[in-house]
Design an enzyme around this catalytic site. Structure first.
Site, PDB file in Angstrom:
ATOM      1  N   GLU A 246       0.880  -1.172   0.000  1.00  0.00           N
ATOM      2  CA  GLU A 246       0.000   0.000   0.000  1.00  0.00           C
ATOM      3  C   GLU A 246       0.911   1.213   0.000  1.00  0.00           C
ATOM      4  O   GLU A 246       1.500   1.544   1.036  1.00  0.00           O
ATOM      5  CB  GLU A 246      -0.868  -0.006   1.265  1.00  0.00           C
ATOM      6  CG  GLU A 246      -1.859  -1.136   1.337  1.00  0.00           C
ATOM      7  CD  GLU A 246      -2.878  -1.034   0.234  1.00  0.00           C
ATOM      8  OE1 GLU A 246      -3.450   0.046   0.051  1.00  0.00           O
ATOM      9  OE2 GLU A 246      -3.071  -2.024  -0.464  1.00  0.00           O
ATOM     10  N   CYS A 280      -2.359   8.998   2.766  1.00  0.00           N
ATOM     11  CA  CYS A 280      -2.004   8.448   1.455  1.00  0.00           C
ATOM     12  C   CYS A 280      -2.979   8.908   0.392  1.00  0.00           C
ATOM     13  O   CYS A 280      -2.600   9.200  -0.732  1.00  0.00           O
ATOM     14  CB  CYS A 280      -1.947   6.935   1.513  1.00  0.00           C
ATOM     15  SG  CYS A 280      -3.458   6.192   2.145  1.00  0.00           S
TER      16      CYS A 280
HETATM   17  P1  NDP Z   1       8.458   4.552   4.568  1.00  0.00           P
HETATM   18  O1  NDP Z   1       8.417   3.772   3.319  1.00  0.00           O
HETATM   19  O2  NDP Z   1       9.613   5.425   4.826  1.00  0.00           O
HETATM   20  O3  NDP Z   1       8.347   3.570   5.835  1.00  0.00           O
HETATM   21  C1  NDP Z   1       7.297   2.641   5.977  1.00  0.00           C
HETATM   22  C2  NDP Z   1       7.742   1.548   6.924  1.00  0.00           C
HETATM   23  O4  NDP Z   1       8.793   0.787   6.320  1.00  0.00           O
HETATM   24  C3  NDP Z   1       8.322   2.069   8.229  1.00  0.00           C
HETATM   25  O5  NDP Z   1       7.954   1.239   9.293  1.00  0.00           O
HETATM   26  C4  NDP Z   1       9.814   2.004   7.965  1.00  0.00           C
HETATM   27  O6  NDP Z   1      10.584   1.969   9.122  1.00  0.00           O
HETATM   28  C5  NDP Z   1       9.896   0.692   7.207  1.00  0.00           C
HETATM   29  N1  NDP Z   1      11.121   0.492   6.441  1.00  0.00           N
HETATM   30  C6  NDP Z   1      12.105   1.386   6.140  1.00  0.00           C
HETATM   31  N2  NDP Z   1      13.064   0.794   5.374  1.00  0.00           N
HETATM   32  C7  NDP Z   1      12.683  -0.499   5.202  1.00  0.00           C
HETATM   33  C8  NDP Z   1      13.231  -1.611   4.497  1.00  0.00           C
HETATM   34  N3  NDP Z   1      14.371  -1.522   3.803  1.00  0.00           N
HETATM   35  N4  NDP Z   1      12.552  -2.778   4.510  1.00  0.00           N
HETATM   36  C9  NDP Z   1      11.376  -2.895   5.171  1.00  0.00           C
HETATM   37  N5  NDP Z   1      10.812  -1.877   5.862  1.00  0.00           N
HETATM   38  C10 NDP Z   1      11.448  -0.686   5.873  1.00  0.00           C
HETATM   39  O7  NDP Z   1       7.093   5.367   4.606  1.00  0.00           O
HETATM   40  P2  NDP Z   1       6.668   6.487   5.627  1.00  0.00           P
HETATM   41  O8  NDP Z   1       6.694   5.920   7.008  1.00  0.00           O
HETATM   42  O9  NDP Z   1       7.455   7.702   5.337  1.00  0.00           O
HETATM   43  O10 NDP Z   1       5.130   6.702   5.262  1.00  0.00           O
HETATM   44  C11 NDP Z   1       4.677   7.627   4.342  1.00  0.00           C
HETATM   45  C12 NDP Z   1       4.338   6.961   3.032  1.00  0.00           C
HETATM   46  O11 NDP Z   1       3.368   5.943   3.260  1.00  0.00           O
HETATM   47  C13 NDP Z   1       3.699   7.906   2.055  1.00  0.00           C
HETATM   48  O12 NDP Z   1       4.240   7.701   0.773  1.00  0.00           O
HETATM   49  C14 NDP Z   1       2.232   7.512   2.075  1.00  0.00           C
HETATM   50  O13 NDP Z   1       1.541   7.830   0.902  1.00  0.00           O
HETATM   51  C15 NDP Z   1       2.339   6.038   2.301  1.00  0.00           C
HETATM   52  N6  NDP Z   1       1.079   5.506   2.833  1.00  0.00           N
HETATM   53  C16 NDP Z   1       0.318   4.688   2.048  1.00  0.00           C
HETATM   54  C17 NDP Z   1      -0.917   4.229   2.490  1.00  0.00           C
HETATM   55  C18 NDP Z   1      -1.771   3.337   1.651  1.00  0.00           C
HETATM   56  O14 NDP Z   1      -2.675   2.686   2.202  1.00  0.00           O
HETATM   57  N7  NDP Z   1      -1.556   3.252   0.338  1.00  0.00           N
HETATM   58  C19 NDP Z   1      -1.430   4.607   3.810  1.00  0.00           C
HETATM   59  C20 NDP Z   1      -0.546   5.469   4.543  1.00  0.00           C
HETATM   60  C21 NDP Z   1       0.675   5.889   4.067  1.00  0.00           C
HETATM   61  P3  NDP Z   1      11.124   3.335   9.772  1.00  0.00           P
HETATM   62  O15 NDP Z   1      10.063   4.373   9.658  1.00  0.00           O
HETATM   63  O16 NDP Z   1      11.337   2.938  11.170  1.00  0.00           O
HETATM   64  O17 NDP Z   1      12.342   3.709   9.006  1.00  0.00           O
END
Ligand code: NDP
Length: 511
Positions: A246, A280
């Site tokens: 997502e 999102c």
């Molecule tokens: P990120 O992609 O930065 O992080 C998402 C999660 O992935 C966090 O828990 C992060 O950890 C973790 N993560 C980071 N690196 C890795 C890796 N290499 N492998 C696996 N997991 C990893 O997203 P954001 O937290 O910045 O969220 C914002 C984004 O999410 C926006 O683009 C938004 O549009 C999207 N979003 C989409 C939704 C949907 O339903 N389509 C709903 C809500 C948000 P950590 O933060 O601890 O680094």
């Protein structure tokens, strides 16, 4: 000051992070970054706990989930405190988006999973006289759920409750920006008496998330950015592990010439500024028909100027949750300004507030040469572009690498639905906004780079299962027509059956 800072830890110890409030900048707490070894240990515990959990009936699992709902109803103020302290969103926003929606998810899946996932007989178009077919929804095993910071409680709870109700054990990894809101999900189920090991929360950062994707899990349910989503997909592909992604969006709003402009303007504000634009499926760009553009823009600007910003009381617009996001928003607005956009409201940090506050911002004279119309901004900005007609609006709306969702505004609902069908996005609202993820029955997901797969409702629940068909012979004949020995007579019979089934009107009706 960064909201997440790495702090010194003794050599050989786990890395340690300090989390600070985006409003007061005071420390909220410190966490250890859990490592691949921690993930491995948690997986072992989950593997042991999952079979007994899967052996419970849907009704028994639902009792835990219903108890969790009652805990949430009783303790919601305490949960809101945690979310607000960590994110700087307004209390009402936390109530709507995090708590209300979570209560609905808990109740919906507790009440309906048995119906959606029960074993079911499936009629077959051929063969029904001789065989019976059943479809059985088996849990996958242990599911990894990785979540972002913008809806830190609901986006962690919602997939977790679906995975649990389907009979899986869960390893949940919330964002480093909002670890305490993520951990509330474990607190909630612990208070509901969930058996040990069925749900474990792993705190940490990208290292922990990556370790999950490289573990021997049965599925990853990922919510986050396109960039990280791609890494998750690559890791899952290497192991042939299923995943749903997502991801981000650049959701368009189309305002037709016959739209109710009062409702459309209010909807534009809510769609663009809710959760400080960090949703999102926020409205990230508007295409408005030339004939009504002046009136629509005037209404939007007037309403924007009435919004109250702050983290306390009845404020409408809260903080940006982390500094990196604030810097990205500033870069997009500055790029647009430099390329000729006009800023009609906002366009700067709020000078009256400490902390990470960016004023709700309205821009016009924008073009698709600007980052603000092409890349996800994820902030309280509303760029508005005038278009000749709906055809031009559709062409521009679809001119993007994203395809999460979109909205159409018109008094002609039939026409609205027809336009919705031509938007290349996962879901669309007509004369509505910011609702669709919260509509539990609506399968939610993105096209293009906005994701893979769908979550929520029947499709989401079944995504946490393996649909196993079981074919049972009815009469126990000693041998079937198709079995050995192969003979010339069997060949002739087979050809006669083929001609009958697909070469005659009666056969076509039967098949
Ligand atoms: P990120 O992609 O930065 O992080 C998402 C999660 O992935 C966090 O828990 C992060 O950890 C973790 N993560 C980071 N690196 C890795 C890796 N290499 N492998 C696996 N997991 C990893 O997203 P954001 O937290 O910045 O969220 C914002 C984004 O999410 C926006 O683009 C938004 O549009 C999207 N979003 C989409 C939704 C949907 O339903 N389509 C709903 C809500 C948000 P950590 O933060 O601890 O680094």
């Amino acid at each position: 000051m960064a909201i997440v800072e790495q702090i010194d830890a003794p050599a050989g110890a786990r890395r340690r992070l300090r989390i600070s409030s985006p409003v007061t900048r005071e420390a909220v707490g410190e966490i250890d970054v859990q490592t691949a070894q921690d993930v491995g240990a948690a997986l072992e515990i989950a593997r042991k706990a999952q079979p007994a959990w899967a052996a419970l009936s849907f009704g028994e699992r639902a009792r835990y989930v219903t108890r969790a709902l009652h805990v949430l109803l009783d303790r919601h103020e305490e949960f809101i405190d945690v979310v607000v302290r960590e994110t700087g969103k307004t209390r009402l926003e936390a109530l709507y988006m995090e708590i209300f929606a979570s209560c609905d998810a808990l109740q919906y899946y507790a009440k309906r999973t048995a119906k959606i996932l029960r074993d079911r007989p499936q009629r077959m178009h051929l063969l029904s006289l001789m065989k019976q077919l059943r479809i059985v929804y088996r849990p996958l095993g242990v599911v990894g759920i990785i979540t972002p910071w913008n809806g830190p409680f609901i986006l962690s709870l919602n997939p977790t409750v679906q995975a649990l109700m389907a009979g899986n054990a869960v390893l949940l990894k919330p964002s480093e920006v909002t670890p305490y809101s993520g951990r509330l999900v474990a607190d909630l189920f612990e208070a509901a008496g969930l058996p040990d090991g069925v749900l474990q929360v792993l705190l940490g950062d990208g290292e922990t998330g990556q370790a999950l994707t490289e573990s021997d899990l049965n599925k990853i349910s990922f919510t986050g950015s396109v960039e990280t989503g791609r890494k998750v997909a690559e890791a899952c592909a290497r192991q042939l592990m299923p995943c749903t992604l997502e991801l981000g969006g650049k959701d368009p709003m189309i305002v037709c010439r016959d739209a109710d402009l009062e409702r459309a303007a209010s909807g534009a504000l809510f769609g663009a500024f809710m959760n400080t634009g960090q949703v999102c499926c926020s409205i990230e760009r508007v295409y408005v028909a030339e004939e009504v553009a002046d009136e629509f823009i005037a209404k939007v600007v007037e309403k924007t100027q009435q919004l109250r910003q702050g983290a306390n009381g009845e404020a409408d617009i809260g903080a940006i949750f982390r500094p990196e996001q604030l810097e990205l928003i500033e870069r997009h607005v500055e790029d647009a300004r430099a390329k000729g956009a006009r800023i009609l409201a906002g366009g700067r940090r709020n000078p009256d507030l400490e902390g990470l506050f960016y004023e709700p911002t309205v821009l016009t004279d924008v073009t698709h040469e600007m980052a603000i119309m092409r890349d996800e901004t994820f902030g309280p900005v509303l760029p508005i572009m005038r278009v000749r007609d709906e055809e031009e609006a559709l062409r521009l709306a679809n001119d993007t690498r994203y395809g999460l969702s979109g909205t159409v505004w018109t008094r002609d609902k039939h026409r609205g639905v027809e336009l919705a069908k031509r938007l290349d996005v996962g879901s669309v609202c007509v004369n509505e906004t910011e609702m669709i993820y919260g509509v539990t029955e609506a399968p939610f997901g993105g096209l293009k780079q906005s994701g893979i797969g769908q979550v929520n409702g029947e499709a989401g629940l079944r995504g946490y299962c393996y649909a196993q068909p079981i074919l049972v012979d009815r009469f126990g004949a000693k041998r079937e027509q198709a079995w050995y020995p192969f003979t010339a007579k069997k060949e002739r019979t087979m050809k006669r059956i083929m001609r009958l089934l697909w070469g005659t009107p009666l056969g076509r009706w039967m098949s």
